[in-house]
Design an enzyme around this catalytic site. Sequence first.
Site, PDB file in Angstrom:
ATOM      1  N   GLU B  30       0.847  -1.196   0.000  1.00  0.00           N
ATOM      2  CA  GLU B  30       0.000   0.000   0.000  1.00  0.00           C
ATOM      3  C   GLU B  30       0.883   1.247   0.000  1.00  0.00           C
ATOM      4  OE1 GLU B  30      -1.830  -0.941   3.658  1.00  0.00           O
ATOM      5  OE2 GLU B  30      -3.349  -2.241   2.786  1.00  0.00           O
ATOM      6  N   SER B  68      -6.199  -3.843   0.882  1.00  0.00           N
ATOM      7  CA  SER B  68      -6.788  -5.190   0.891  1.00  0.00           C
ATOM      8  C   SER B  68      -5.703  -6.194   1.232  1.00  0.00           C
ATOM      9  CB  SER B  68      -7.340  -5.541  -0.502  1.00  0.00           C
ATOM     10  OG  SER B  68      -8.326  -4.640  -0.916  1.00  0.00           O
ATOM     11  N   GLU B  69      -5.279  -6.193   2.495  1.00  0.00           N
ATOM     12  CA  GLU B  69      -4.116  -7.014   2.855  1.00  0.00           C
ATOM     13  C   GLU B  69      -4.316  -8.485   2.524  1.00  0.00           C
ATOM     14  OE1 GLU B  69      -5.256  -4.612   4.820  1.00  0.00           O
ATOM     15  OE2 GLU B  69      -3.562  -3.287   5.247  1.00  0.00           O
ATOM     16  N   PHE B  92       2.094  -1.838   8.810  1.00  0.00           N
ATOM     17  CA  PHE B  92       2.306  -2.034  10.254  1.00  0.00           C
ATOM     18  C   PHE B  92       2.023  -3.499  10.556  1.00  0.00           C
ATOM     19  CE2 PHE B  92       1.117   2.372   9.672  1.00  0.00           C
ATOM     20  CZ  PHE B  92       2.022   3.069  10.461  1.00  0.00           C
ATOM     21  N   ASP B  94       0.667  -4.695  12.935  1.00  0.00           N
ATOM     22  CA  ASP B  94      -0.689  -4.802  13.489  1.00  0.00           C
ATOM     23  C   ASP B  94      -1.686  -5.237  12.413  1.00  0.00           C
ATOM     24  OD1 ASP B  94      -0.145  -2.729  16.077  1.00  0.00           O
ATOM     25  OD2 ASP B  94       0.989  -2.350  14.255  1.00  0.00           O
ATOM     26  N   HIS B 138      -1.040   0.425  16.008  1.00  0.00           N
ATOM     27  CA  HIS B 138       0.060   0.744  15.092  1.00  0.00           C
ATOM     28  C   HIS B 138       1.389   0.682  15.838  1.00  0.00           C
ATOM     29  CE1 HIS B 138      -3.279   2.368  12.742  1.00  0.00           C
ATOM     30  NE2 HIS B 138      -2.491   2.500  11.700  1.00  0.00           N
TER      31      HIS B 138
END
Lengths: 294, 335
Positions: B30, B68-69, B92, B94, B138
């Site tokens: 991203e 859209s991981e 991150f 997270d 984060h």
Amino acid sequence: MQQLEQLYTQAAFIRAFELAIGRAADAGHVPGLAHLCCGAELAEVAICAELCGSTDQVTGSHRSHGLALAMGADPIAVAAEIFGRSGGLSDGRGGTQHLIAPEVGFLTSNGIVGAQVPLAAGAALTAKTKDSGGVGVAFFGDGAANQGAVFETMNLAVALKLPMLFILENNGVGQTTASGYATGNTDLLARAAAFGLKTYKMDGYNGVNCINVASEAVAVARMGAAVFIEAVVPRLSGHYHGETGVSPSESERDPLQILAASLPSGVVEAFKKNADDGAETAIAAALAMPEARQ
Amino acid sequence: MKQDMTIREALNKAHHQVMAADNSVIVIGEDIVGGTGFAGEERGGVFGVTAGLATKFGTGRVIDTPISETAFVGMAVGAAMTGLKPIVEVMFCDFMGVCFDQLMNQAAKARFLSGDRVLMPLVIRTTMGAGDSSGAVHSQSLHAMLASIPGLTVVCPSTPADAAGLLKSALKHPDPVLMFEHKGLYDYTGDVADSLPAVPIGQGRLVLEGSDVTVVAVSAMLHRCETVALGLASKGISVELIDPRTIRPIDSKLILSSLSKTGRLVVIDEGPEFGGFADSVIALAASEGFAYLKAAPVKITPPQTPTPYGRALEKAWLPDENKIATTLTEMMTVA
């Protein structure tokens, strides 16, 4: 007619193979649960017939024995993997839900519903990056159609212009839950179209339609587009072999029988015998392999 | 030739080198190009690590993705299975929660399930660490959680040379490698050879030699410990400081060998107090180095709570130099 006979021959072999796996499971030879693909053969074989094992890669769900065979995986190695034998595709490490044969274009099946779909986007990205002319193809069911991974990948494939096919095999039931209950808007083609995919409906009971839709849709994807096919198929063999939760109704039609009825009867009998004998031979050869121990 | 550069610069240079050397290396994430879809030049990524890559290698190999991981990490897994060598940036760590299935069930298992026919030249770079008031989602350090999954390799570089060198090794590794880069260390400067030599996975680094206590410290905590150790030297406490560099597989030989000399162990990590990296190292000492121990091993981690936001709260949450110095000093009073 030749194409239809070819379709019948392969579909009949897959059916015979699955029924033989079912019998082997009854005899205790399958360590886990066997999710058979009976009913989906025509759609699957017709699409795989348009694919090329050296440039294209297919990913499938837990119900992928037929897809691996349709792409050309060795039936003995597929059966041996299902039996957990040394000599299986992965020497028994993966089993029925993890069939892996990328050398013939079957990248992997999957035990997580819908998770195979992003993986096919990866195959499509490789084809695009290497300019191989190949496509990535994800087969999934109506259960997986409601997974976020599938939504995300539909958007990603359109945004990145991936040469990819999404094949939704709609058999109307996810495990034991009706797709009509689980799906908010049951118009899944409209859903895919809203993501920007080119959409096709495939009648999995109609061999001619399967061949025609497969031919056009794969050609469009090969040009660099994301394509979606909803193939309507029955699930003739339960969620897994031996499951009694939701069985097909007695009036459920069998695509293979419908296709057989359209072919000359003498021809059909010969094809069917070949298929049955071939499947029996493969299963017997796989059962003769030693149990994988390391 | 050697030169000083930051971790950000070293990683950027390493990306340029590996992409120039191998057309199958692609970079996905991203905002890594930045500004895609707007007029103007690339903006170079949120942390600046990927700056200039798209200009040099094109947006066919340096790919900005939707947020859209699951889809893009999964796509990278599939690409690695079919002949590309993807380097993915997950902004991150997270965000691993969003794409966890693709990591845990797909990336981690593909080589094993294929009977080693499918190798996974996949690198997932991500950030870790608290200290900049990024808040609870984060700021986490989830390296040990990922390292607990069979099939995943995890590294946590603390220097520019290690960051660049581990990235190179990761691309040649048969299993997916997750590289955790500390947000607070991108400007950390160190000596790096021009060629950015590869650093072997699974090999820790002896940072300071000492005889009284072995300290194993990860990422930013390593630098905090180094300051403390140099201070304690004048008080007669000799610290042997180890940077594990690789979380899994851990360099147990280096740690046990140090422990055989010092008999005392302190592990310092920003990961969780329960079930984290510190516990794994202490378990190693207990099971394989018990005879060396002169005192019970000690871990220094944040408390088992989410990371707080306010400056004072976050400062109190993170292990600091005082806590480390006090712990090490107290340890020397035992036996």
